[in-house]
Scaffold this motif. Structure first.
Motif, PDB file in Angstrom:
ATOM      1  N   LEU A 141      24.710  20.012  22.150  1.00 29.34           N
ATOM      2  CA  LEU A 141      24.217  19.568  22.787  1.00 29.34           C
ATOM      3  C   LEU A 141      23.882  18.147  22.676  1.00 29.34           C
ATOM      4  O   LEU A 141      22.369  18.465  21.138  1.00 29.34           O
ATOM      5  N   ASN A 142      23.675  17.053  22.154  1.00 30.89           N
ATOM      6  CA  ASN A 142      23.150  15.837  21.755  1.00 30.89           C
ATOM      7  C   ASN A 142      21.237  15.580  22.414  1.00 30.89           C
ATOM      8  O   ASN A 142      21.019  15.933  23.087  1.00 30.89           O
ATOM      9  N   ALA A 143      20.689  14.223  22.046  1.00 28.27           N
ATOM     10  CA  ALA A 143      18.836  14.408  22.659  1.00 28.27           C
ATOM     11  C   ALA A 143      18.778  13.834  23.456  1.00 28.27           C
ATOM     12  O   ALA A 143      20.229  13.431  24.373  1.00 28.27           O
ATOM     13  N   GLY A 144      18.191  14.849  24.661  1.00 29.09           N
ATOM     14  CA  GLY A 144      17.852  14.054  25.960  1.00 29.09           C
ATOM     15  C   GLY A 144      18.515  14.591  27.155  1.00 29.09           C
ATOM     16  O   GLY A 144      18.927  14.009  28.209  1.00 29.09           O
ATOM     17  N   SER A 145      19.367  15.885  26.948  1.00 31.35           N
ATOM     18  CA  SER A 145      20.620  16.399  27.154  1.00 31.35           C
ATOM     19  C   SER A 145      19.794  17.602  28.080  1.00 31.35           C
ATOM     20  O   SER A 145      19.569  18.575  27.061  1.00 31.35           O
ATOM     21  N   LEU A 146      21.064  17.943  28.903  1.00 29.98           N
ATOM     22  CA  LEU A 146      19.503  19.160  30.167  1.00 29.98           C
ATOM     23  C   LEU A 146      21.575  19.888  30.377  1.00 29.98           C
ATOM     24  O   LEU A 146      22.709  19.311  30.899  1.00 29.98           O
ATOM     25  N   LEU A 147      22.166  21.256  29.948  1.00 30.43           N
ATOM     26  CA  LEU A 147      23.270  22.306  30.555  1.00 30.43           C
ATOM     27  C   LEU A 147      22.693  23.450  30.689  1.00 30.43           C
ATOM     28  O   LEU A 147      21.449  24.062  30.480  1.00 30.43           O
ATOM     29  N   THR A 164      24.060  16.948  32.247  1.00 35.01           N
ATOM     30  CA  THR A 164      23.278  15.749  32.165  1.00 35.01           C
ATOM     31  C   THR A 164      22.887  15.899  30.540  1.00 35.01           C
ATOM     32  O   THR A 164      21.926  15.930  29.848  1.00 35.01           O
ATOM     33  N   GLY A 165      23.484  14.028  30.321  1.00 32.30           N
ATOM     34  CA  GLY A 165      23.275  13.847  29.397  1.00 32.30           C
ATOM     35  C   GLY A 165      24.140  13.334  27.841  1.00 32.30           C
ATOM     36  O   GLY A 165      24.864  13.729  29.228  1.00 32.30           O
ATOM     37  N   GLU A 166      24.469  14.448  26.848  1.00 30.13           N
ATOM     38  CA  GLU A 166      25.702  14.077  26.130  1.00 30.13           C
ATOM     39  C   GLU A 166      26.584  15.717  25.220  1.00 30.13           C
ATOM     40  O   GLU A 166      25.403  15.878  24.826  1.00 30.13           O
ATOM     41  N   THR A 193      40.269  22.451  24.429  1.00 26.66           N
ATOM     42  CA  THR A 193      40.222  21.766  24.122  1.00 26.66           C
ATOM     43  C   THR A 193      38.848  20.871  22.631  1.00 26.66           C
ATOM     44  O   THR A 193      38.579  22.417  23.373  1.00 26.66           O
ATOM     45  N   VAL A 194      38.880  20.363  22.465  1.00 27.10           N
ATOM     46  CA  VAL A 194      37.982  19.893  21.913  1.00 27.10           C
ATOM     47  C   VAL A 194      37.627  18.540  22.585  1.00 27.10           C
ATOM     48  O   VAL A 194      38.572  17.419  23.015  1.00 27.10           O
ATOM     49  N   PHE A 195      36.104  17.984  23.560  1.00 30.32           N
ATOM     50  CA  PHE A 195      35.860  16.985  24.066  1.00 30.32           C
ATOM     51  C   PHE A 195      34.521  16.565  24.274  1.00 30.32           C
ATOM     52  O   PHE A 195      33.620  17.334  23.422  1.00 30.32           O
ATOM     53  N   THR A 196      34.086  15.160  24.443  1.00 31.63           N
ATOM     54  CA  THR A 196      32.985  15.516  24.642  1.00 31.63           C
ATOM     55  C   THR A 196      32.773  14.091  25.843  1.00 31.63           C
ATOM     56  O   THR A 196      33.444  13.069  26.225  1.00 31.63           O
ATOM     57  N   VAL A 197      31.239  14.481  26.536  1.00 29.79           N
ATOM     58  CA  VAL A 197      31.150  14.064  28.322  1.00 29.79           C
ATOM     59  C   VAL A 197      29.432  13.138  27.012  1.00 29.79           C
ATOM     60  O   VAL A 197      28.761  13.847  27.260  1.00 29.79           O
ATOM     61  N   GLU A 198      29.704  12.124  28.125  1.00 31.87           N
ATOM     62  CA  GLU A 198      28.270  11.355  28.024  1.00 31.87           C
ATOM     63  C   GLU A 198      28.169  10.940  29.369  1.00 31.87           C
ATOM     64  O   GLU A 198      28.581  10.155  30.294  1.00 31.87           O
ATOM     65  N   SER A 199      27.685  11.711  30.399  1.00 27.63           N
ATOM     66  CA  SER A 199      26.454  11.088  31.374  1.00 27.63           C
ATOM     67  C   SER A 199      24.667  11.381  31.284  1.00 27.63           C
ATOM     68  O   SER A 199      24.465  12.507  32.192  1.00 27.63           O
ATOM     69  N   TYR A 200      24.308  10.595  31.362  1.00 28.59           N
ATOM     70  CA  TYR A 200      22.525  10.248  30.917  1.00 28.59           C
ATOM     71  C   TYR A 200      22.442   9.152  32.666  1.00 28.59           C
ATOM     72  O   TYR A 200      23.339   8.696  32.353  1.00 28.59           O
ATOM     73  N   ALA A 208      34.034  10.449  29.274  1.00 29.40           N
ATOM     74  CA  ALA A 208      34.925  11.764  28.880  1.00 29.40           C
ATOM     75  C   ALA A 208      35.862  10.443  27.127  1.00 29.40           C
ATOM     76  O   ALA A 208      37.215  10.689  27.526  1.00 29.40           O
ATOM     77  N   THR A 209      35.455  11.443  25.786  1.00 32.13           N
ATOM     78  CA  THR A 209      36.591  11.272  25.248  1.00 32.13           C
ATOM     79  C   THR A 209      37.142  12.262  24.698  1.00 32.13           C
ATOM     80  O   THR A 209      36.348  14.281  24.242  1.00 32.13           O
ATOM     81  N   LEU A 210      38.463  12.621  24.233  1.00 32.56           N
ATOM     82  CA  LEU A 210      39.025  13.712  23.731  1.00 32.56           C
ATOM     83  C   LEU A 210      39.319  13.693  22.534  1.00 32.56           C
ATOM     84  O   LEU A 210      40.222  12.832  22.235  1.00 32.56           O
TER      85      LEU A 210
END
Length: 331
Positions: A141-147, A164-166, A193-200, A208-210
């Protein structure tokens, strides 16, 4: 103390701003969990005292419906403290959080989620965190993120988390239970899989990056669209124009970010500033018009301080800056 700060930050994020119905539902689920229940009540009282909200007949009707549903839910299992003090927040909660069209979903009546105890993890600005989910999947989890996620997936047909966040996900493979990341604007489904989601919430687009495997991204709203991503592809959804683009990227850069690097490729200045604000927990003021059309390539090491980063930007872009504590002025 840190938990109290996190709780306050979450409430500040969701009040006083215009969020989608999905975000409000997500906030409602978090609000009714047991975690920090007393402190949530105190913060809601503060919001109420500062709110100019006016109770109308419609507000009262919506509150009565919400109260009825919540009371019925408590007979099955207690999720949060509910007493007469909550009646003071009727206008605040109903008017700002739960329009009548989604009150039903706030209490989450679906059979699969009714008894699920939720866990929330909030990462403040200036921090990063790794979380292991109940199925063994790992989330950075990146800064400013809520999971938000269930404490177990035993009685569910799928593995759902709300973001919400990255965050970057390394998903434990289980074909019988699809792994789904839900955000405000789209859902990402994966098997292994391995992927990243950014949703601030404050950003103009959701990404979404795979890196590995295969994911399906389903954009919500009118004309719902689904796309299958291959490794080194990134789906970008622009909120204002409802436009979807699939780009070719070097997804290995996200591995570097999980190690603490900040990597920008053909990135607008506004994105760089937003990332620096989250990483260093500062506020940066600059002329957005001046840098609106410029894009930059730059990488910062994990151990570089804010002053070192600003000096790099001074040399690279030519910015002049002044720093006063946790506020930076750029001209």
């Amino acid at each position: 103390m840190q938990s109290d700060k996190n709780t306050k930050r979450i409430i500040e994020l969701y009040f006083g701003k215009s969020f989608s119905n999905y975000s409000r539902i997500l906030f409602g689920r978090w609000l009714r969990s047991n975690h920090d229940a007393l402190y949530k009540t105190e913060l809601l009282e503060e919001e109420w005292n500062q709110s100019p909200s006016v109770v109308t007949d419609a507000t009262r009707r919506d509150w009565e419906l919400l109260h009825k549903l919540l009371s019925r839910e408590q007979t099955r299992k207690k999720y949060f403290i509910f007493n007469t003090k909550w009646m003071r927040y009727a206008a605040l909660i109903v008017m700002l959080l739960v329009p009548s069209s989604i009150i039903y979903w706030l209490v989450d009546q679906s059979a699969s989620a009714r008894y699920a105890e939720l866990t929330e993890v909030f990462v403040p600005f200036g921090e990063r965190r790794m979380v292991t989910l109940p199925d063994g999947s790992e989330v950075w989890l990146n800064a400013g993120s809520l999971l938000i996620y269930p404490k177990d997936y035993e009685n569910s047909a799928s593995r759902i988390v709300y973001l919400t966040g990255e965050a970057s996900f390394s998903v434990y493979k289980n074909p019988e239970k699809p792994f789904i990341v839900k955000t405000t604007y789209f859902d990402v489904q994966a098997l292994g899989t391995v992927f990243t989601v950014e949703s601030y919430p404050e950003d103009s687009c959701t990404l979404a990056t795979l890196e590995e495997g295969r994911v399906q991204v389903t954009v919500k709203g009118e004309g719902q669209r689904s796309s299958i991503l291959k490794p080194d592809q990134q789906l970008v959804y622009w909120h204002q124009t409802n436009e979807v683009k699939i780009l070719s990227v070097d997804a290995s850069l996200y591995k570097m970010e999980r190690s603490g690097y900040l990597v920008f490729e053909n990135s607008p200045f506004s994105q760089i500033v937003a990332s620096l604000e989250r990483k260093f927990n500062v506020t940066m003021h600059y002329n957005s018009q001046k840098y609106a059309v410029e894009y930059y390539n730059v990488k910062f090491a994990p151990d570089e301080s804010l002053d070192q980063v600003l000096e790099v930007l001074h040399q690279l872009i030519g910015i002049n800056y002044k720093r006063k504590g946790d506020v930076v002025f750029i001209n």
